[in-house]
Design an enzyme around this catalytic site. Structure first.
Site, PDB file in Angstrom:
ATOM      1  N   GLU A  51       0.833  -1.216   0.000  1.00  0.00           N
ATOM      2  CA  GLU A  51       0.000   0.000   0.000  1.00  0.00           C
ATOM      3  C   GLU A  51       0.863   1.259   0.000  1.00  0.00           C
ATOM      4  O   GLU A  51       0.670   2.185   0.798  1.00  0.00           O
ATOM      5  CB  GLU A  51      -0.967  -0.016   1.184  1.00  0.00           C
ATOM      6  CG  GLU A  51      -1.872  -1.226   1.152  1.00  0.00           C
ATOM      7  CD  GLU A  51      -3.037  -1.177   2.125  1.00  0.00           C
ATOM      8  OE1 GLU A  51      -3.073  -0.290   2.984  1.00  0.00           O
ATOM      9  OE2 GLU A  51      -3.923  -2.040   2.005  1.00  0.00           O
ATOM     10  N   GLU A  72      -4.191  -8.800   0.293  1.00  0.00           N
ATOM     11  CA  GLU A  72      -4.833  -8.580   1.589  1.00  0.00           C
ATOM     12  C   GLU A  72      -6.334  -8.660   1.405  1.00  0.00           C
ATOM     13  O   GLU A  72      -6.882  -8.005   0.509  1.00  0.00           O
ATOM     14  CB  GLU A  72      -4.472  -7.198   2.151  1.00  0.00           C
ATOM     15  CG  GLU A  72      -3.557  -7.273   3.337  1.00  0.00           C
ATOM     16  CD  GLU A  72      -3.133  -5.910   3.840  1.00  0.00           C
ATOM     17  OE1 GLU A  72      -3.988  -5.170   4.342  1.00  0.00           O
ATOM     18  OE2 GLU A  72      -1.943  -5.606   3.731  1.00  0.00           O
TER      19      GLU A  72
HETATM   20  C1  GAL Z   1      -4.292  -2.513   5.234  1.00  0.00           C
HETATM   21  C2  GAL Z   1      -2.816  -2.458   5.598  1.00  0.00           C
HETATM   22  C3  GAL Z   1      -2.513  -3.366   6.777  1.00  0.00           C
HETATM   23  C4  GAL Z   1      -3.517  -3.144   7.846  1.00  0.00           C
HETATM   24  C5  GAL Z   1      -4.894  -3.421   7.302  1.00  0.00           C
HETATM   25  C6  GAL Z   1      -5.997  -3.313   8.322  1.00  0.00           C
HETATM   26  O1  GAL Z   1      -4.676  -1.436   4.491  1.00  0.00           O
HETATM   27  O2  GAL Z   1      -2.022  -2.852   4.523  1.00  0.00           O
HETATM   28  O3  GAL Z   1      -1.207  -3.129   7.241  1.00  0.00           O
HETATM   29  O4  GAL Z   1      -3.398  -1.847   8.281  1.00  0.00           O
HETATM   30  O5  GAL Z   1      -5.144  -2.477   6.296  1.00  0.00           O
HETATM   31  O6  GAL Z   1      -7.235  -3.536   7.718  1.00  0.00           O
END
Ligand code: GAL
Length: 800
Positions: free
Chosen positions: A396, A473
């Site tokens: 990100e 993710e």
């Molecule tokens: C993402 C990020 C993670 C964590 C996650 C929580 O955007 O890459 O490190 O913060 O959100 O939902």
């Protein structure tokens, strides 16, 4: 690794504040604390709101000094002596006998120095001093603080195999034949050119010698030379997730007939490849049933204990996980060794930030000077691991928004990866759609990573039909173990500062696991997913804290909420309900799980939603012996309240959970799972009576007497019939005798700021955890747990 490498973890002096002049050898450190590494000073606490809930509310910033006194043998004179730090958090500055040797800002990377010429070999005292200076507002999660990974002293002849000295790849691996390429770097620190014989012997997983090869190379004075040799191994035992076969390689360097160095490497024979339609391991398609993991181990903090990492990965494997994303930084050596051994594929990730900041004092301040070196060192360190199947250059990254230059940085970092290891694809996790695609950034890596964009999988495929991609993710669903809020509502936050375990709540970008299952099924070209996260971790207590993910600064609005709710497993390693939802999707051995608990005093006659997570074909629920009907997976749907960015609609009909609404009456609920019409699994939950006793169970009854091995003791508060009391919060006191000690306690409660290092703990939803560490003498460790009004219990562990 070499036989002569000396583990340098024992007997350090530590001081947790600025200490002027502490780099000088004559500095008086007699009143500093004595300790052994690895060490994380922040986990010792105390918790305090001033340390920022976002980073765990623990004292991780400030100054920490470490010093070690040691003597060198006279015969080390004339040799090459290096000191290696596998990781120090962070901003390390190192002195030897008062001379400044170097600094390394990044806390997640290892580094070493040649200190030969700074040492005294006459039997007098040598002092190495390390100053660490982690800053406030430098991280989005709990980083830990201190020399939290191992330190090694390496004594070599002038001619030796260099740091990360073998690079071993497998250009061809088939059922019948593996071709192994071994590139070895030989360092010559002498003032004369040398001729050396480099040979490699390969040993099968059973320890049989299967291949031997050598060559002679010459290395000019004060340079290094490379040997490149190809070996063939017939009928290789390939490495995969089910049979993680490992081969040992012994590299010997001979000069004038004398062995001057021996170096050991461990490899796996496997092939990987990818297309726009998927990922292949040994030519078989695999989908990533993956988890993102932070590096901390809950109550143990960031300090590396091999057993803590092993247990974490074993729990993940039992959920059906086959892949790990080391979000968002290089992990410990131990974690990667364990992934090799356990058969877990790894996406090894370098950075959470490049030059554009996420937090004011973050790594972005060091990126220009250190980014290239840190990325390349990660790959050099890690590239022999068969488990690693992909490099990630970032998560990100804010540069996604930088139309002009973002893609150029990605291109440069991608080229560094290819320079150091052309055998693996690169990736990065992008959380915007469509900017990184529009501005040509996502196209710079081999496999684009998408974070939280299941509804856009179709668009990416349509707009960029050749682009391979993976969901780096997913979900970010949140929950507190054993907590159920009724009626089921889709709230943002709850006044209790807990989150219901009906598995539907998360921040605005988050969605229940079911959504991702659905979109993965609809888009079989996506290589799979990495859920956020496998385990809860310290810091980032979303949806509490009062901020969204991108907001800088302090997250203290909901203190004492201080650790994450994202895990499928809590901070203790106890599964939450979500663990079983993933297990139902990712495993085939029949399993069944029922929720919630059955203690709803005061709600008699009211409807309680009962959910069942199972991989069986159908399930039948009984309440107090009476059937509530059979539900069929795939046919009977459960309506979930769902709303997240980019999702049209407010509900989702999930075929991944079975559910019933049944009126509450104390007694029991029982579910039977059927496969092919036959009952194969069942679970029963009774209404628990009053807390009556403590139950203890230990993960292993025999551990190593090596001063670092651990035994995890699960503590349950039970009624007189052995049922878990699901609301129990009794205080449990611990006492330990024998060949070990209690090093940590926890209960997985995200809003508890009780010390992790006390000899007592309140239970949370009926459970807590005690972690025992062996001493270096074999014997028996006995842990006794007592609690007011309850029958106490003891457990013993043998150490050998
Ligand atoms: C993402 C990020 C993670 C964590 C996650 C929580 O955007 O890459 O490190 O913060 O959100 O939902």
């Amino acid at each position: 690794m070499k036989a002569q490498d000396i583990n340098f973890n024992a007997s350090w002096k530590f001081y947790n504040a600025e200490a002027e002049g502490a780099e000088a050898p004559e500095f008086n450190d007699s009143d500093w604390r004595n300790l052994n590494l690895p060490h994380d000073w922040a986990i010792e606490g105390p918790f305090d709101i001033k340390y920022n809930a976002r980073s765990g509310g623990l004292p991780f910033h400030g100054t920490g000094w470490y010093r070690k006194h040691f003597k060198m043998e006279a015969d080390a004179k004339g040799k090459v002596v290096r000191i290696e730090f596998e990781g120090a958090m962070y901003n390390a500055h190192v002195w030897v006998n008062g001379e400044f040797i170097g600094n390394r800002p990044f806390g997640y990377i290892g580094f070493e120095y040649d200190i030969s010429k700074h040492l005294k070999y006459d039997g007098s005292d040598n002092v190495i001093a390390v100053k660490l200076k982690p800053e406030d507002l430098s991280t989005r999660w709990y980083p830990g603080a201190g020399i939290y990974r191992s330190v090694w002293l390496k004594i070599d002849n002038k001619v030796h195999v260099g740091q990360w000295g073998t690079y071993i790849t497998t250009p061809t691996v088939t059922k019948d034949l593996a071709v192994v390429q071994n590139e070895t770097t030989v360092v010559n620190k002498s003032s004369e050119s040398v001729e050396v014989k480099v040979n490699h012997e390969y040993f099968s997983p059973e320890g049989e010698s299967v291949s031997f090869i050598d060559e002679t190379i010459s290395v000019a004075a004060n340079t290094s030379g490379t040997s490149q040799l190809f070996s063939k191994i017939k009928n290789p035992k390939r490495w995969d997730t089910e049979n993680p076969n490992l081969y040992d390689v012994v590299t010997t360097i001979t000069q004038n007939g004398n062995v001057v160095d021996t170096y050991k490497s461990r490899i796996g024979l496997r092939s990987i490849r990818y297309t726009k339609d998927g990922f292949f391991l040994n030519d078989k398609p695999v989908r990533f049933n993956g988890v993102c993991l932070h590096h901390d181990n809950g109550a143990l903090g960031a300090a590396v204990y091999r057993r803590a990492d092993e247990r974490k990965l074993q729990i993940m494997k039992s959920m059906g996980v086959n892949a790990i994303r080391t979000s968002h930084n290089p992990p410990s050596r131990e974690l990667l060794e364990l992934c090799d051994e356990l058969g877990l594929m790894v996406q090894d990730e370098a950075f959470d930030v490049w030059k554009m900041e996420k937090v004011p004092n973050g790594y972005n301040l060091f990126f220009d000077e250190w980014g290239e070196r840190d990325l390349k060192d990660m790959i050099k360190r890690d590239r022999n691991h068969p488990s690693i199947i992909m490099w990630s250059i970032g998560n990100e990254i804010i540069e996604q928004k930088d139309k002009k230059n973002g893609w150029k940085v990605a291109k440069r970092l991608n080229a560094y990866c290819k320079e150091i290891d052309p055998t693996r694809p690169t990736s990065a996790g992008f959380n915007h759609y469509s900017s990184p695609y529009d501005n040509n950034m996502a196209q710079q890596v081999d496999i684009a990573g998408m974070n939280y964009k299941p509804t856009h999988y179709v668009d990416v495929r349509n707009n960029y039909p050749e682009l391979p991609f993976v969901a780096t993710e997913t979900s970010s669903c949140t929950s507190s173990r054993g907590i159920y809020h009724l009626p089921i509502e889709k709230y943002r936050v709850h006044e209790s500062k807990h989150v219901t375990s009906y598995d539907l709540i998360g921040p605005v970008w988050a969605y229940p696991p079911d959504i991702e299952f659905h979109y993965q099924e609809q888009n079989p070209h996506v290589m799979g997913e990495f859920i956020w996260t496998g385990f809860d971790y310290l810091g980032e207590p979303t949806p509490y804290g009062g901020r969204d993910n991108s907001t800088n600064g302090y997250w203290n609005d909901d203190w004492p909420s201080k650790s994450s709710y994202f895990g499928a497993v809590d901070l203790c390693g106890f599964p939450k309900d979500r663990f079983f939802l993933y297990q139902s999707q990712w495993t085939t051995k029949p399993m069944i799980h029922l929720l919630p608990h059955w203690n709803w005093k005061g709600m008699e006659g009211q409807d309680i939603p009962v959910y069942c997570y199972t991989n069986c074909d159908s399930a039948e629920l009984f309440v107090n012996g009476k059937s509530m009907g059979k539900k069929v997976k795939g046919k009977d749907l459960t309506e979930l309240l769902v709303s997240f960015n980019d999702y049209e609609g407010e509900t989702f009909q999930s075929k991944y959970r079975l559910s019933w609404n049944v009126p509450y009456k104390a007694g029991d609920i029982r579910v039977i799972g059927y496969k092919d019409g036959k009952p194969v699994q069942e679970e029963q939950i009774f209404t628990a009576g009053k807390p009556a006793k403590i139950n203890l169970s230990v993960d292993r009854t025999e551990i190593n007497a090596d001063g670092v091995d651990l035994a995890y003791v699960t503590v349950r508060i039970e009624d007189k019939n052995g049922n878990l009391c699901p609301m129990a919060d009794n205080l449990v006191n611990f006492s330990v005798k024998g060949a070990g000690r209690l090093i940590a306690v926890d209960n997985g409660n995200q809003i508890s700021v009780e010390s992790f290092q006390a000899n007592h703990r309140k239970t949370f939803s009926g459970m807590c955890l005690a972690v025992l560490k062996s001493s270096e003498h074999s014997g028996t460790i006995t842990l006794k747990a007592t609690s007011k009004g309850l029958k106490s219990k003891s457990v013993t562990v043998q150490t050998k």
